[in-house]
Design a protein around this motif. Structure first.
Motif, PDB file in Angstrom:
ATOM      1  N   UNK A  57       0.753  -1.082   0.059  1.00 57.14           N
ATOM      2  CA  UNK A  57      -0.009  -0.090  -0.197  1.00 57.14           C
ATOM      3  C   UNK A  57       0.622   1.251   0.106  1.00 57.14           C
ATOM      4  N   UNK A 109      -4.505   1.781   5.905  1.00 61.58           N
ATOM      5  CA  UNK A 109      -5.598   1.642   6.846  1.00 61.58           C
ATOM      6  C   UNK A 109      -6.961   1.151   6.295  1.00 61.58           C
ATOM      7  N   UNK A 110      -7.145   1.809   5.236  1.00 65.47           N
ATOM      8  CA  UNK A 110      -8.473   1.237   4.533  1.00 65.47           C
ATOM      9  C   UNK A 110      -8.415  -0.265   4.081  1.00 65.47           C
ATOM     10  N   UNK A 111      -7.195  -0.613   3.717  1.00 64.09           N
ATOM     11  CA  UNK A 111      -7.090  -1.888   3.261  1.00 64.09           C
ATOM     12  C   UNK A 111      -7.098  -2.954   4.407  1.00 64.09           C
ATOM     13  N   UNK A 112      -6.246  -2.521   5.492  1.00 61.07           N
ATOM     14  CA  UNK A 112      -5.921  -3.619   6.705  1.00 61.07           C
ATOM     15  C   UNK A 112      -6.906  -3.505   7.792  1.00 61.07           C
ATOM     16  N   UNK A 113      -7.570  -2.568   7.934  1.00 64.86           N
ATOM     17  CA  UNK A 113      -8.750  -2.358   9.333  1.00 64.86           C
ATOM     18  C   UNK A 113      -9.855  -3.491   8.930  1.00 64.86           C
ATOM     19  N   UNK A 140      -9.357  -6.718   8.635  1.00 65.35           N
ATOM     20  CA  UNK A 140      -8.887  -7.917   8.083  1.00 65.35           C
ATOM     21  C   UNK A 140      -8.488  -8.734   9.610  1.00 65.35           C
ATOM     22  N   UNK A 169     -13.344  -8.913   5.037  1.00 68.79           N
ATOM     23  CA  UNK A 169     -13.194  -8.433   6.457  1.00 68.79           C
ATOM     24  C   UNK A 169     -14.220  -8.824   7.329  1.00 68.79           C
ATOM     25  N   UNK A 185     -13.519  -0.560  13.331  1.00 62.82           N
ATOM     26  CA  UNK A 185     -12.357  -1.024  13.364  1.00 62.82           C
ATOM     27  C   UNK A 185     -11.511   0.122  13.441  1.00 62.82           C
TER      28      UNK A 185
END
Lengths: 142, 151
Positions: free
Chosen positions: A77, A114-118, A120, B51, B59
């Motif tokens: 990212x 942040x957008x991609x990992x939150x 997960x 997710x 989150x």
């Protein structure tokens, strides 16, 4: 609609409708917590929570593995400048232990991460994120 | 009838020497298996389209929370997530037996029905985990109301 002597009720069918009370928003039960303000202003340091527990960081090999997993994923990212994972020290309360801090090259990259990992999953735990104050990060005030 | 069971116990005895003692610490995942180190799987699950979404529990958090608030929030989030998994049966059992930890000796009841199935063991582990989290949650909020299906 009248059908014989009974009333026929038509409802839209939807999967899981019977469990709809289960899908009601969760009541946050943390005294004094107000989340309506959102994430606050973005920074170039991302704090990842709920990913690791101190016990997992004791073993050198496991620690290296975790570090590699996180770097690899974050690099997708943006440019990762540095990563800090505070490790437990016997008999000392280490600040920020259990959290992961990732410093990106830019605020934009950090936002993308942040957008991609939150939300997960990491090690079967739900990843929770927040932006972190870069000054505090550099002073290691985790 | 016994075909599957035989295979299971074969698998068990093959693996036992390698992973003995793994059961005591179920949080240690993946277990240390020197021969599998090379094709190590990432700890990341799914991708950005897969997710966990819990209504009412974002989150993304602001960075001005106190340590206690943050800890309590993470506890409740985990409690909700485990409850969801128990409720929906999303137990996270790897479909490929290769990826699973070795099974313990089977235990049967008087009718010959297996008691300690993988599903039973997984549910038990999740329930125990949730119990620990709920106990810790009471330290932060003495009025905490646990999920409806707890105890």
């Amino acid at each position: 609609m009248q059908l014989g002597d009974k009333k026929l009720i038509v409802q839209r069918a939807s999967v899981g409708a019977k469990n709809s009370q289960m899908n009601a928003p969760v009541q946050v039960q943390v005294p004094g917590l107000n989340l309506t303000g959102g994430a606050g202003p973005p920074t170039e340091v991302l704090c990842l929570m709920n990913m690791v527990i101190p016990e997992e960081l004791r073993d050198e090999e496991e620690y290296e593995d975790i570090l590699e997993d996180i770097k690899e994923e974050c690099n997708k990212y943006g440019v990762v400048k540095s990563v800090e994972i505070p490790r437990p020290i016997e008999g000392v309360e280490v600040p920020g232990c259990g959290k992961v801090f990732v410093e990106f090259n830019s605020v934009i990259d950090c936002q993308k991460a942040q957008q991609n990992l939150t939300g997960r999953k990491f090690n079967n735990r739900v990843v929770v994120t927040s932006y972190f104050d870069p000054d505090k990060y550099h002073r290691r005030e985790f | 009838m016994s075909g599957k069971r035989d295979r299971d116990s074969d698998y068990d005895s093959r693996c036992k020497t390698v992973h003995q003692g793994y059961y005591a610490e179920s949080t240690n995942w993946p277990p240390d298996m020197p021969d599998r180190r090379k094709k190590r799987r990432s700890r990341w699950g799914g991708d950005d389209k897969d997710k966990v979404f819990i209504p009412g529990m974002p989150t993304v958090l602001p960075n001005n929370l106190s340590g206690n608030q943050e800890r309590a929030y993470l506890l409740q989030l985990q409690i909700e997530e485990i409850s969801r998994r128990l409720r929906t049966g999303d137990l996270g059992i790897p479909p490929n037996p290769e990826d699973r930890s070795p099974s313990p000796e089977p235990i049967y009841n008087s009718e010959g029905k297996r008691l300690n199935t993988r599903e039973y063991r997984t549910r038990k582990r999740l329930e125990d985990e949730r119990h620990t989290l709920i106990q810790e949650m009471y330290k932060f909020n003495t009025d905490f109301k646990p999920p409806a299906d707890y105890k």
